[in-house]
Scaffold this motif. Sequence first.
Motif, PDB file in Angstrom:
ATOM      1  N   PRO A  78       5.614 -46.677  12.657  1.00 18.49           N
ATOM      2  CA  PRO A  78       6.051 -48.086  12.285  1.00 18.49           C
ATOM      3  C   PRO A  78       4.915 -48.443  11.848  1.00 18.49           C
ATOM      4  O   PRO A  78       3.741 -48.497  12.245  1.00 18.49           O
ATOM      5  CB  PRO A  78       6.536 -48.466  13.581  1.00 18.49           C
ATOM      6  CG  PRO A  78       5.820 -47.863  14.763  1.00 18.49           C
ATOM      7  CD  PRO A  78       5.821 -46.490  14.241  1.00 18.49           C
ATOM      8  N   THR A  79       4.872 -49.298  10.725  1.00 19.92           N
ATOM      9  CA  THR A  79       4.035 -50.061   9.939  1.00 19.92           C
ATOM     10  C   THR A  79       4.366 -51.604   9.858  1.00 19.92           C
ATOM     11  O   THR A  79       5.318 -52.134   9.905  1.00 19.92           O
ATOM     12  CB  THR A  79       4.157 -49.759   8.499  1.00 19.92           C
ATOM     13  OG1 THR A  79       3.761 -48.270   8.383  1.00 19.92           O
ATOM     14  CG2 THR A  79       2.979 -50.439   7.601  1.00 19.92           C
ATOM     15  N   PRO A  95      12.265 -40.533  12.555  1.00 15.89           N
ATOM     16  CA  PRO A  95      11.709 -41.962  13.054  1.00 15.89           C
ATOM     17  C   PRO A  95      11.884 -41.892  14.649  1.00 15.89           C
ATOM     18  O   PRO A  95      12.975 -41.631  15.143  1.00 15.89           O
ATOM     19  CB  PRO A  95      12.079 -42.939  12.143  1.00 15.89           C
ATOM     20  CG  PRO A  95      12.715 -42.331  11.004  1.00 15.89           C
ATOM     21  CD  PRO A  95      12.891 -40.616  11.313  1.00 15.89           C
ATOM     22  N   THR A 138       5.070 -43.612  19.524  1.00 13.64           N
ATOM     23  CA  THR A 138       5.817 -44.341  18.582  1.00 13.64           C
ATOM     24  C   THR A 138       6.863 -45.291  19.153  1.00 13.64           C
ATOM     25  O   THR A 138       6.779 -46.570  19.110  1.00 13.64           O
ATOM     26  CB  THR A 138       6.473 -43.631  17.342  1.00 13.64           C
ATOM     27  OG1 THR A 138       5.386 -43.058  16.631  1.00 13.64           O
ATOM     28  CG2 THR A 138       7.003 -44.545  16.708  1.00 13.64           C
ATOM     29  N   ARG A 172       6.708 -49.204  19.676  1.00 14.40           N
ATOM     30  CA  ARG A 172       7.883 -50.283  19.420  1.00 14.40           C
ATOM     31  C   ARG A 172       8.093 -51.333  20.496  1.00 14.40           C
ATOM     32  O   ARG A 172       8.284 -52.403  20.445  1.00 14.40           O
ATOM     33  CB  ARG A 172       9.084 -49.382  18.774  1.00 14.40           C
ATOM     34  CG  ARG A 172       8.814 -48.860  17.495  1.00 14.40           C
ATOM     35  CD  ARG A 172      10.175 -48.218  16.913  1.00 14.40           C
ATOM     36  NE  ARG A 172      10.148 -47.388  16.097  1.00 14.40           N
ATOM     37  CZ  ARG A 172      10.061 -47.964  14.805  1.00 14.40           C
ATOM     38  NH1 ARG A 172      10.273 -49.259  14.407  1.00 14.40           N
ATOM     39  NH2 ARG A 172       9.840 -47.337  13.606  1.00 14.40           N
ATOM     40  N   MET A 222       7.350 -54.962  12.700  1.00 10.96           N
ATOM     41  CA  MET A 222       7.067 -53.685  12.498  1.00 10.96           C
ATOM     42  C   MET A 222       7.973 -52.507  11.946  1.00 10.96           C
ATOM     43  O   MET A 222       8.622 -51.649  12.518  1.00 10.96           O
ATOM     44  CB  MET A 222       6.861 -53.062  14.072  1.00 10.96           C
ATOM     45  CG  MET A 222       6.147 -51.800  14.132  1.00 10.96           C
ATOM     46  SD  MET A 222       5.083 -51.502  15.704  1.00 10.96           S
ATOM     47  CE  MET A 222       3.722 -52.523  15.862  1.00 10.96           C
ATOM     48  N   GLU A 223       8.273 -53.119  10.668  1.00 14.50           N
ATOM     49  CA  GLU A 223       9.162 -52.361   9.970  1.00 14.50           C
ATOM     50  C   GLU A 223       8.646 -52.200   8.345  1.00 14.50           C
ATOM     51  O   GLU A 223       7.990 -53.226   8.175  1.00 14.50           O
ATOM     52  CB  GLU A 223      10.460 -52.932   9.816  1.00 14.50           C
ATOM     53  CG  GLU A 223      11.061 -52.763  11.472  1.00 14.50           C
ATOM     54  CD  GLU A 223      11.560 -51.236  11.835  1.00 14.50           C
ATOM     55  OE1 GLU A 223      11.597 -50.171  11.034  1.00 14.50           O
ATOM     56  OE2 GLU A 223      11.768 -51.107  13.092  1.00 14.50           O
ATOM     57  N   ASP A 224       9.330 -51.288   7.613  1.00 15.60           N
ATOM     58  CA  ASP A 224       8.992 -51.426   6.272  1.00 15.60           C
ATOM     59  C   ASP A 224       9.671 -52.894   5.784  1.00 15.60           C
ATOM     60  O   ASP A 224      11.015 -53.052   6.186  1.00 15.60           O
ATOM     61  CB  ASP A 224       9.257 -50.161   5.666  1.00 15.60           C
ATOM     62  CG  ASP A 224       8.328 -49.138   5.652  1.00 15.60           C
ATOM     63  OD1 ASP A 224       7.223 -49.505   6.190  1.00 15.60           O
ATOM     64  OD2 ASP A 224       8.737 -47.897   5.752  1.00 15.60           O
TER      65      ASP A 224
END
Length: 477
Positions: A329-330, A398, A404, A408, A450-452
């Motif tokens: 997550p970005t 994902p 990860t 989150r 924390m998502e594109d």
Amino acid sequence: MHQPLVFLESFDSTRATANDREHHPNRAQAQTEALLYLLLGHSLAVNNTYGMDSVSVLELADALLSTRSEALNRGKDRTARARLAQARPVLVSWFGADNLLSACAGQFLRVEPGAKFRLSGWAPIDDDHEARKKLAAVLTRNQGDPRQLPDSPAWLGRDHPELAERFDILLRLAEYSGRRDAGYASGVAQVQLADYLDHFTGLENEAVEELARRRHCPGDIALRIRREISSRRGLVDLGKRGWAHELVANSSSDDLQSHEQIREFVDTLYNAVLADSAGAQAGFMSSVPRADARDELKQVNALALEAIRSRRGLVPAQPGPQRAEAAIPTVSGVFTAAETLPGLPVSALRQLFTTYWELVADHDRWPSWRDSCVRLNALLEETTRQHNQTVELPNRPPGGSPVTSRLRDAWAGHLAVLQGLLPDTLRADDGTLVLAARHGGTDYAQLLQMEDLAPDVHANALAVGEHLTGLATAVAE
């Protein structure tokens, strides 16, 4: 508490300096991004270039240091005062000098054609070589005792009162940087601007189009940028970003927009170099807010991020299966007019920093915020480390990594903590952290998630950004 170091691209002096307080959102962007990362438990990397020449950074330093002094003066509890005094919201670095003021003096003295340091925050004296020389002399007057700061010269206050205010802020930042663990000499970046440009221009058409596709950037724009950069090889020093700014300055009306895209691309690569040099664990690379909010500039900024990851070996340049990067997550961000996110509490920027210091000083709220920051940032570091160790593995779905999943959960938990601690300052729900601030008579909002970012989100944003991790890690060759 351990505070990871983050570099904010919105600190960039030549990109983000805005002297028109009423109409340019650049300074609000820098401060709202800074505050959100402080609330995530990070320290902010400020190098000597931006510490001296970015109006955005000088304004931020003034707000941070002034509101901390006010909090110290108000506080009676010894433990809370110690926490305030020991906090390091900013870490100042300098390159090729003994301290911040020496580095800044060197920048004032760089006036030779082809090597001139162009002043943005000090634009009124950019071509006044004598004034630049006099300021450099003032900054180095007490080098035998760096604790003894010089006084602002009287002529500066008389001829340029606004610059005198900036000079005084610079002196306060220098005083701060001389304290324990607040300033340091930076190193040489592992990947230089020329390395990034050599990598990008050396890619085949198909690989360039693949990088562009991943970042929702039109392939024809990416190919044109690659072609135009290649055409200037041997004519300019590609390793210094000044050539891209000269390109825009000398553009005709027909070429202006395409050359601005090249400058945006080069500037983002350059800021990744500075972040690496400062030793930042992460960077938040964000496009510059434009009055017309052109999508192309945001797309080019995102393309540069993919080029950085490709050169550093974090994603493949060639088309084919993605590696583990997509499973991580970005943290992505949007800077926009506050009216696009109705219902937000709006505060003056200075009040937001006052609120931050009140949180640091509060015995009841401080422990839960500190513990949540530590947990979140430990998982951010662990996720990055795991990714760097498994970067050659095929991509996994994902959420497939236990780290990860915990990250989150920690993000959601930290947002819940912030919402509980600062209910009248920000909004933190549905995976997003948002605050609104008033600057220059206009209300702006900064969002992190924390998502594109979805492509349609770009269209409604003044600027977009993305958290780029692993800037100080070893380069994968």
